[in-house]
Design a protein around this motif. Structure first.
Motif, mmCIF file in Angstrom:
data_model
loop_
_atom_site.group_PDB
_atom_site.id
_atom_site.type_symbol
_atom_site.label_atom_id
_atom_site.label_comp_id
_atom_site.label_asym_id
_atom_site.label_seq_id
_atom_site.Cartn_x
_atom_site.Cartn_y
_atom_site.Cartn_z
ATOM 1 N N ASN A 191 -6.686 5.086 0.847
ATOM 2 C CA ASN A 191 -5.099 5.243 0.188
ATOM 3 C C ASN A 191 -4.157 5.356 1.474
ATOM 4 O OD1 ASN A 191 -4.874 8.065 1.081
ATOM 5 N ND2 ASN A 191 -6.204 8.278 -0.433
ATOM 6 N N PRO A 245 -9.310 0.656 -1.726
ATOM 7 C CA PRO A 245 -9.685 1.671 -2.780
ATOM 8 C C PRO A 245 -11.271 1.596 -3.280
ATOM 9 C CG PRO A 245 -7.825 0.594 -3.416
ATOM 10 C CD PRO A 245 -8.499 -0.035 -2.185
ATOM 11 N N THR A 291 -12.162 -7.506 -8.850
ATOM 12 C CA THR A 291 -10.969 -7.436 -9.012
ATOM 13 C C THR A 291 -9.810 -6.916 -7.769
ATOM 14 O OG1 THR A 291 -11.450 -6.387 -11.335
ATOM 15 C CG2 THR A 291 -9.292 -6.075 -10.470
ATOM 16 N N VAL A 313 -7.098 -5.429 -5.156
ATOM 17 C CA VAL A 313 -6.601 -4.367 -5.092
ATOM 18 C C VAL A 313 -4.949 -4.848 -5.192
ATOM 19 C CG1 VAL A 313 -6.056 -4.364 -2.492
ATOM 20 C CG2 VAL A 313 -5.583 -2.299 -3.887
ATOM 21 N N SER A 314 -4.837 -6.275 -4.803
ATOM 22 C CA SER A 314 -3.393 -6.811 -4.869
ATOM 23 C C SER A 314 -2.954 -7.050 -6.192
ATOM 24 C CB SER A 314 -3.513 -8.048 -4.060
ATOM 25 O OG SER A 314 -4.446 -9.027 -4.427
ATOM 26 N N SER A 315 -4.031 -6.994 -7.189
ATOM 27 C CA SER A 315 -3.527 -7.333 -8.547
ATOM 28 C C SER A 315 -3.716 -6.117 -9.456
ATOM 29 C CB SER A 315 -4.008 -8.453 -9.248
ATOM 30 O OG SER A 315 -5.472 -8.279 -9.202
ATOM 31 N N ALA A 316 -4.754 -5.237 -9.266
ATOM 32 C CA ALA A 316 -5.210 -3.943 -9.650
ATOM 33 C C ALA A 316 -4.005 -2.954 -9.420
ATOM 34 C CB ALA A 316 -6.565 -3.509 -9.426
ATOM 35 N N ASP A 317 -3.453 -2.850 -8.313
ATOM 36 C CA ASP A 317 -2.876 -1.792 -7.831
ATOM 37 C C ASP A 317 -1.995 -2.155 -6.789
ATOM 38 O OD1 ASP A 317 -1.273 0.563 -7.684
ATOM 39 O OD2 ASP A 317 -2.887 1.861 -7.770
ATOM 40 N N ASP A 350 0.895 -1.751 -5.826
ATOM 41 C CA ASP A 350 1.772 -0.553 -4.921
ATOM 42 C C ASP A 350 0.904 0.315 -4.016
ATOM 43 O OD1 ASP A 350 3.750 -0.999 -6.749
ATOM 44 O OD2 ASP A 350 3.520 0.739 -7.999
ATOM 45 N N ILE A 351 -0.119 0.267 -3.911
ATOM 46 C CA ILE A 351 -1.297 0.750 -3.024
ATOM 47 C C ILE A 351 -1.202 -0.220 -1.824
ATOM 48 C CG2 ILE A 351 -3.527 1.027 -2.165
ATOM 49 C CD1 ILE A 351 -4.160 2.186 -4.851
ATOM 50 N N CYS A 407 -5.811 -5.547 3.684
ATOM 51 C CA CYS A 407 -6.242 -4.983 2.396
ATOM 52 C C CYS A 407 -7.507 -5.739 2.143
ATOM 53 C CB CYS A 407 -5.079 -5.333 1.194
ATOM 54 S SG CYS A 407 -5.253 -6.880 0.547
#
Length: 215
Positions: free
Chosen positions: A115, A134, A142, A144-148, A150-151, A170
């Motif tokens: 994180n 994550p 899935t 991270v660039s689409s799931a979240d 903001d991370i 990432c």
């Protein structure tokens, strides 16, 4: 954009994947590297692909049975190493010592973290790059660039506040060219991926599709 393919301990042919990665890197001009098992570093390096270790241990030469010595992976042909992957977590002091070991062996370094807060702490140790992954998204397909997203942006900001020279990559769920574009748009300078290539029926085709938007 840097693409690092982690083969983990998947039952793939590391030389086949490495040969495909070397060809795709040459054809596309995209920087592509492969991180095989330590026992396969030599064979993978011989394909000409940029080769990374999946880990180096926080120790020097000596009585350290079972360790992965930084100098040994460098001698085998590795140019860099991952550290603190979510599947091989280290204590902060050990990350620091492993970074020292990598520096002794002239290995480039990427420290993984879960994180943005951990990204900031990792960046403070002075690696070449950090990677936000994550763990709940690893291997899911899935990204991270689409799931979240903001991370990713928060991780970029966290690293920049500590050391603007530390790149941010990432990972987790990366598998398509669109994922690479999204990661870049969020401020990432590269991606880590594994199953999208290592488990593919045709690793070369998977890599070609991955880098197509970057041509």
């Amino acid at each position: 954009m840097f693409v690092l393919v982690n083969l983990k301990a998947y039952p793939c042919d590391p030389v086949e994947v490495a040969t495909a990665a070397a060809d795709v890197a040459d054809d596309s001009g995209v920087r592509v590297a492969v991180a095989p098992q330590a026992a396969h570093i030599d064979a993978v390096s011989e394909t000409g692909v940029e080769t990374w270790a999946q880990h180096v241990s926080p120790n020097e030469h000596g009585s350290h049975t079972g360790s992965t010595l930084a100098e040994a992976v460098a001698d085998a042909g590795a140019e860099g190493t991952l550290l603190n992957h979510s599947e091989n977590r280290l204590k902060l002091a050990d990350i620091d010592a492993s970074l020292d070991a990598a520096e002794r062996a002239d290995l480039e370094t990427i420290v993984c973290a879960n994180n943005p807060a951990q990204i900031g702490a990792a960046a403070a140790l002075g690696p070449d790059a950090v990677a936000v992954e994550p763990p709940e998204l690893i291997g899911t397909g899935t990204p991270v660039s689409s799931a979240d997203p903001d991370i990713v942006t928060a991780a970029v900001d966290a690293a920049a506040r500590v050391d603007g020279d530390v790149d941010v990559l990432c990972g987790a769920g990366i598998s398509t060219g669109d994922d690479l574009v999204a990661a870049s748009d969020l401020g990432s300078t590269g991606v880590l991926l594994a199953s999208g290539v290592a488990k593919a029926d045709d690793p070369r085709a998977a890599l070609e599709d991955l880098v197509e938007p970057l041509r």
